[in-house]
Design an enzyme around this catalytic site. Sequence first.
Site, PDB file in Angstrom:
ATOM      1  N   ILE A  71      51.671   6.068-108.211  1.00  0.00           N
ATOM      2  CA  ILE A  71      50.363   5.419-108.268  1.00  0.00           C
ATOM      3  C   ILE A  71      50.260   4.310-107.219  1.00  0.00           C
ATOM      4  CG2 ILE A  71      48.663   4.230-109.721  1.00  0.00           C
ATOM      5  CD1 ILE A  71      49.428   7.247-110.461  1.00  0.00           C
ATOM      6  N   ARG A 122      55.090   2.979 -67.516  1.00  0.00           N
ATOM      7  CA  ARG A 122      56.502   3.342 -67.434  1.00  0.00           C
ATOM      8  C   ARG A 122      56.771   4.172 -66.179  1.00  0.00           C
ATOM      9  NH1 ARG A 122      61.695   2.411 -69.491  1.00  0.00           N
ATOM     10  NH2 ARG A 122      62.882   4.359 -69.380  1.00  0.00           N
ATOM     11  N   GLN A 182      57.637  11.119 -78.968  1.00  0.00           N
ATOM     12  CA  GLN A 182      58.454  11.786 -77.949  1.00  0.00           C
ATOM     13  C   GLN A 182      58.153  11.225 -76.558  1.00  0.00           C
ATOM     14  OE1 GLN A 182      60.747  13.946 -78.813  1.00  0.00           O
ATOM     15  NE2 GLN A 182      61.454  14.544 -76.773  1.00  0.00           N
ATOM     16  N   GLU A 185      46.831  14.175-102.014  1.00  0.00           N
ATOM     17  CA  GLU A 185      45.451  14.661-102.184  1.00  0.00           C
ATOM     18  C   GLU A 185      45.415  16.192-102.179  1.00  0.00           C
ATOM     19  OE1 GLU A 185      44.086  11.179-102.958  1.00  0.00           O
ATOM     20  OE2 GLU A 185      42.609  12.754-102.813  1.00  0.00           O
TER      21      GLU A 185
END
Lengths: 395, 260
Positions: A170, A280, A349, A376
């Site tokens: 819950i 990068r 990744q 769900e």
Amino acid sequence: MAAPTTARPETPPASPFSLNEDQRAIQETAREFATERIAPHAVQWDQDKHFPVDVLREAGELGIGGVYIDERFGGSGLSRFDSALIFEALATGCPTISAYISIHNMVAWMIDAYGDDEQRQRWLPSLCSMERLGSYCLTEPEAGSDAGALQTRAVRDGDHYVVNGVKQFISGAGSSGVYVVMVRTGQEGPKGISTLVVDGDSEGISFGPEEHKMGWNAQPTRQVVFSDVRVPVANRLGEEGIGFRIAMAGLDGGRLSIGACSLGGAQAALDKSLDYVRERSAFGVKIGEFQTLQFKLADMATELEAARMLLWRAASALDAKASDATRLCAMAKRMATDNGFAVANEALQIHGGYGYLAEYGLEKIVRDLRVHQILEGTNEIMRLIISRGLLEQQS
Amino acid sequence: MNIVVLVKQVPDTWSERKLSDADHTLDRASADAVLDEINERAVEEALLAKEAQGGEVTVVCMGPERANEAIRKALSMGADSAVHVSDEALHGSDAVQTARTLAAAIGTLESVDLVIAGNESTDGRAGAVPAMVAELLGWPQLTYARKLDTDGQSVSIERESDAGVATVEANLPALVSVTEKINEPRYPSFKGIMAAKKKPVSTLSVADVGLSADEVGLGSAPTQVVSSAPAPPKEAGVKVTDEGEGGVQIVEFLSGQKLV
């Protein structure tokens, strides 16, 4: 000092593929709140397993606690479609917080949709402002996908029910003030289930220890244990025996919301990746120059957009109460949560070793989104719902 | 009390901002347009005063049609109505002409007690318009407020400048300009967003506020921009190599810049 008024152009009708001015403003506001109030703390909250109740109250001031709740009872009166935009936007800050808020909204909606005016007046204003938080209690240790088999019993005693049983997984348990609880008041099976609203400070209610989880750490998940809890009959939503119907009605919207949370989390992961490949360098160039990464990013954006379009379609169907809304919501939940997880995982990744570090926030999104494929209704149950609809059409 | 807030739509500070080559005016198409952040604070302060004193908050804006997005934001935060002065003739207006136009627009409203403005916009940064508007209205000006108090009869502010902090008071009506320290603006609520489109916005031309087209705009502006050039790219800063004296050198540098 009223100034002379001139007519303003009507908002053009919403296209299924674009948003109108109101929707853009709503989305932008939710996004701003996520960027400024949630995102900067999301990794810390995850690490500390901190449930930021104060920030939820702040969100309540925007109307996030009762997005599609009647305005007469403190809600924002928006559509399910609008709520999908809001939960996606909030999830760009933290999928876990957005998902909790979506559950809270579902609790408020059940009271709004099935409660009488007295019940709505009693619980909704404080839920909409998020002064009190809501938890939804359907699942039990022995009843997950097979919710109709739930065992928590409510036995009538004068003007009260005496409730005994255990609810599992819950969200918000222990912090919430209002619990919407599915209980068995009659025969075995779905038709013997009713819905009670239980105050968190009722005598006999207790909570299990916090579960240790892979993700969703910024909200508590605990058992809720009922031992001879006396709940006034006046707290029952609707007639006896309609509880399973209420639970099922809640699921379509719940699935949209969880799908939207996956989209938001994945969008944040994609956005982080776009920043990262521009910064990068490897082998003397920015890694965004490598076609392998360009293609990966293109696929991520495409998968997300496809899922978003299906989710919007399902949300529109739910707002229109279309007969295929349940199937479309199942499709949208399956696709948004699968694509969302895959995109987040690809984003990790792309970040290489840094993606695996907590500090960069990628691994958190991956962990958070993983559970969306389970709750769900698992994505296997989604396929069951979709295929059932298909096969019935053929016969 | 009736409060007017002056708001401006500006190019987003985070986007690249350009001037057009032809007339050195802002190239509005090149950047996202937003409600200037300082105006959000001005609106917030007006809403706080309204919540304490009652009354109405009216937003007054001068700008092209697109500026209605900035107006909408202010209305969704909780302002009650807006006046939008929008006219082709206004293109290229300088600070003096802008102040005249805004003062004239305020003049179309009845019984204004207080005007609140941001101390300067993030685009033009002249920082002169609030004072000019006060002058044109013949009202006291209380500028650079980091705190504002009003009882509906008078207004008192803490005025912060490089020289220090002064408490300044005036009877209403008056104009106050606020700094970014004044408050943290609220987020619009979803209800506020939906209500905003139903709020009255009157769109006025230059003639509607009682000015003529040849009093405003680039052609008759008292000040003219003669030339403009893009900001030079940032240059590398001073490098201090620490050979045991690094700390001293840094302090000398900072004190040379009057930073310590």
